[in-house]
Motif scaffolding. Structure first.
Motif, PDB file in Angstrom:
ATOM      1  N   GLU A 131      52.151  37.838  50.293  1.00  0.00           N
ATOM      2  CA  GLU A 131      52.097  36.905  49.181  1.00  0.00           C
ATOM      3  C   GLU A 131      50.649  36.604  48.813  1.00  0.00           C
ATOM      4  N   PRO A 132      50.267  36.803  47.550  1.00  0.00           N
ATOM      5  CA  PRO A 132      48.934  36.401  47.126  1.00  0.00           C
ATOM      6  C   PRO A 132      48.845  34.883  47.055  1.00  0.00           C
ATOM      7  N   LEU A 133      47.637  34.357  46.931  1.00  0.00           N
ATOM      8  CA  LEU A 133      47.453  32.918  46.851  1.00  0.00           C
ATOM      9  C   LEU A 133      48.196  32.340  45.654  1.00  0.00           C
ATOM     10  N   VAL A 134      48.135  33.005  44.544  1.00  0.00           N
ATOM     11  CA  VAL A 134      48.856  32.604  43.337  1.00  0.00           C
ATOM     12  C   VAL A 134      49.622  33.829  42.868  1.00  0.00           C
ATOM     13  N   PRO A 135      50.929  33.699  42.635  1.00  0.00           N
ATOM     14  CA  PRO A 135      51.669  34.871  42.164  1.00  0.00           C
ATOM     15  C   PRO A 135      51.079  35.385  40.847  1.00  0.00           C
ATOM     16  N   PRO A 136      51.014  36.695  40.659  1.00  0.00           N
ATOM     17  CA  PRO A 136      50.423  37.248  39.429  1.00  0.00           C
ATOM     18  C   PRO A 136      51.040  36.690  38.152  1.00  0.00           C
ATOM     19  N   GLU A 137      52.331  36.390  38.176  1.00  0.00           N
ATOM     20  CA  GLU A 137      52.966  35.857  36.967  1.00  0.00           C
ATOM     21  C   GLU A 137      52.534  34.427  36.661  1.00  0.00           C
ATOM     22  N   ALA A 138      51.880  33.753  37.601  1.00  0.00           N
ATOM     23  CA  ALA A 138      51.386  32.397  37.378  1.00  0.00           C
ATOM     24  C   ALA A 138      49.950  32.392  36.853  1.00  0.00           C
ATOM     25  N   LEU A 139      49.415  33.583  36.602  1.00  0.00           N
ATOM     26  CA  LEU A 139      48.044  33.696  36.096  1.00  0.00           C
ATOM     27  C   LEU A 139      48.053  34.106  34.636  1.00  0.00           C
ATOM     28  N   GLU A 140      47.086  33.601  33.918  1.00  0.00           N
ATOM     29  CA  GLU A 140      46.867  33.989  32.527  1.00  0.00           C
ATOM     30  C   GLU A 140      45.618  34.862  32.513  1.00  0.00           C
ATOM     31  N   THR A 141      45.744  36.082  32.045  1.00  0.00           N
ATOM     32  CA  THR A 141      44.607  37.003  32.037  1.00  0.00           C
ATOM     33  C   THR A 141      44.382  37.558  30.640  1.00  0.00           C
ATOM     34  N   ALA A 190      27.952  33.017  49.532  1.00  0.00           N
ATOM     35  CA  ALA A 190      29.243  32.728  48.906  1.00  0.00           C
ATOM     36  C   ALA A 190      29.875  33.934  48.222  1.00  0.00           C
ATOM     37  N   ILE A 191      29.079  34.877  47.731  1.00  0.00           N
ATOM     38  CA  ILE A 191      29.630  36.028  47.018  1.00  0.00           C
ATOM     39  C   ILE A 191      29.912  37.151  48.008  1.00  0.00           C
ATOM     40  N   THR A 192      31.168  37.260  48.350  1.00  0.00           N
ATOM     41  CA  THR A 192      31.639  38.273  49.289  1.00  0.00           C
ATOM     42  C   THR A 192      32.893  38.923  48.708  1.00  0.00           C
ATOM     43  N   PRO A 193      33.313  40.044  49.237  1.00  0.00           N
ATOM     44  CA  PRO A 193      34.587  40.610  48.766  1.00  0.00           C
ATOM     45  C   PRO A 193      35.751  39.630  48.938  1.00  0.00           C
ATOM     46  N   GLU A 194      35.715  38.842  50.003  1.00  0.00           N
ATOM     47  CA  GLU A 194      36.789  37.892  50.247  1.00  0.00           C
ATOM     48  C   GLU A 194      36.826  36.791  49.181  1.00  0.00           C
ATOM     49  N   SER A 195      35.646  36.259  48.824  1.00  0.00           N
ATOM     50  CA  SER A 195      35.626  35.196  47.804  1.00  0.00           C
ATOM     51  C   SER A 195      36.015  35.765  46.438  1.00  0.00           C
ATOM     52  N   LEU A 196      35.628  36.994  46.149  1.00  0.00           N
ATOM     53  CA  LEU A 196      36.040  37.624  44.892  1.00  0.00           C
ATOM     54  C   LEU A 196      37.547  37.849  44.872  1.00  0.00           C
ATOM     55  N   ALA A 197      38.117  38.204  46.013  1.00  0.00           N
ATOM     56  CA  ALA A 197      39.570  38.385  46.093  1.00  0.00           C
ATOM     57  C   ALA A 197      40.271  37.071  45.767  1.00  0.00           C
ATOM     58  N   ARG A 198      39.735  35.969  46.268  1.00  0.00           N
ATOM     59  CA  ARG A 198      40.342  34.668  45.977  1.00  0.00           C
ATOM     60  C   ARG A 198      40.210  34.322  44.493  1.00  0.00           C
ATOM     61  N   LEU A 199      39.074  34.684  43.884  1.00  0.00           N
ATOM     62  CA  LEU A 199      38.897  34.467  42.438  1.00  0.00           C
ATOM     63  C   LEU A 199      39.926  35.247  41.641  1.00  0.00           C
ATOM     64  N   LEU A 200      40.118  36.505  42.008  1.00  0.00           N
ATOM     65  CA  LEU A 200      41.073  37.367  41.303  1.00  0.00           C
ATOM     66  C   LEU A 200      42.511  36.889  41.477  1.00  0.00           C
ATOM     67  N   GLN A 201      42.741  36.090  42.495  1.00  0.00           N
ATOM     68  CA  GLN A 201      44.083  35.569  42.750  1.00  0.00           C
ATOM     69  C   GLN A 201      44.248  34.153  42.213  1.00  0.00           C
ATOM     70  N   GLY A 202      43.331  33.726  41.344  1.00  0.00           N
ATOM     71  CA  GLY A 202      43.527  32.475  40.625  1.00  0.00           C
ATOM     72  C   GLY A 202      42.836  31.257  41.163  1.00  0.00           C
ATOM     73  N   GLN A 203      42.090  31.363  42.248  1.00  0.00           N
ATOM     74  CA  GLN A 203      41.383  30.186  42.735  1.00  0.00           C
ATOM     75  C   GLN A 203      40.168  29.896  41.871  1.00  0.00           C
ATOM     76  N   ARG A 204      39.830  28.633  41.749  1.00  0.00           N
ATOM     77  CA  ARG A 204      38.636  28.214  41.025  1.00  0.00           C
ATOM     78  C   ARG A 204      37.407  28.680  41.801  1.00  0.00           C
ATOM     79  N   PRO A 205      36.280  28.893  41.122  1.00  0.00           N
ATOM     80  CA  PRO A 205      35.079  29.399  41.796  1.00  0.00           C
ATOM     81  C   PRO A 205      34.634  28.576  43.000  1.00  0.00           C
ATOM     82  N   ALA A 206      34.656  27.248  42.885  1.00  0.00           N
ATOM     83  CA  ALA A 206      34.221  26.416  44.007  1.00  0.00           C
ATOM     84  C   ALA A 206      35.127  26.587  45.211  1.00  0.00           C
TER      85      ALA A 206
END
Length: 179
Positions: free
Chosen positions: A125-135, A95-111
């Motif tokens: 277009e990212p999965l979630v626009p950066p302005e829709a994320l709280e960091t 499960a831990i791949t660069p692709e899954s980490l990319a999805r995490l960084l774009q706001g997807q939940r871990p599961a």
């Protein structure tokens, strides 16, 4: 006088680079995630430490906080965690791949990020626009830096990505703290 000024400027520049380097690493990692550049993203990750950290974190969640008088988890929880631990290792490794980490960084939940080892189609277009994320960013010691990410207006707890210093100015993602 001129030498002292040059040395002071050099020292200030080194301090800025030393303490500012984790922000640069996170920025570069997020840019690689948005560009779907798995190879570049992978250069910022210590996969061995990250996988071990995740296995320990999930195992601790499975054991729960319930303890008996001796401070040990119940026998049923311990047995369940042991069985799950045997299955957990290979699942985390996959499960831990660069692709899954990319999805995490774009706001997807871990599961969600870990499911479907297929990379999202390449797009601007990212999965979630950066302005829709709280960091949130911050040091947790001189050699540990935390980057927390979650969707805005979400009741979910943030996912904490923990970076460890790699050399003087480098940083690698080495831990993942699940909500």
């Amino acid at each position: 006088m001129k030498l002292k000024t040059i040395l002071a400027l050099l020292a200030a520049l080194l301090l800025v680079a030393f303490f500012g380097s984790p922000w640069l690493a996170v920025h570069e990692m997020r840019a690689a995630a948005r560009a779907h550049d798995a190879a570049k993203l992978g250069t910022y990750v210590d996969f061995e430490k990250l996988r071990e950290s995740l296995k320990r974190g999930v195992q601790a969640k499975l054991l729960g906080s319930e303890r008996n008088e001796q401070g040990e988890p119940s026998a049923a929880r311990a047995f369940g965690a042991a069985v799950a631990g045997a299955l957990l290792g290979p699942m985390v490794d996959v499960a831990i791949t660069p692709e899954s980490l990319a999805r995490l960084l774009q706001g997807q939940r871990p599961a969600q990020a870990a499911v479907g080892g297929v990379v999202a189609p390449k797009s601007e277009e990212p999965l979630v626009p950066p302005e829709a994320l709280e960091t949130h960013f911050g040091y947790e010691g001189l050699n540990r830096f935390i980057f927390s990410v979650k969707k805005k207006d979400s009741d979910d707890e943030p996912v904490d990505l923990v970076f460890h210093r790699d050399g003087l100015f480098g940083w690698k993602l080495a831990e993942l703290r699940l909500p």
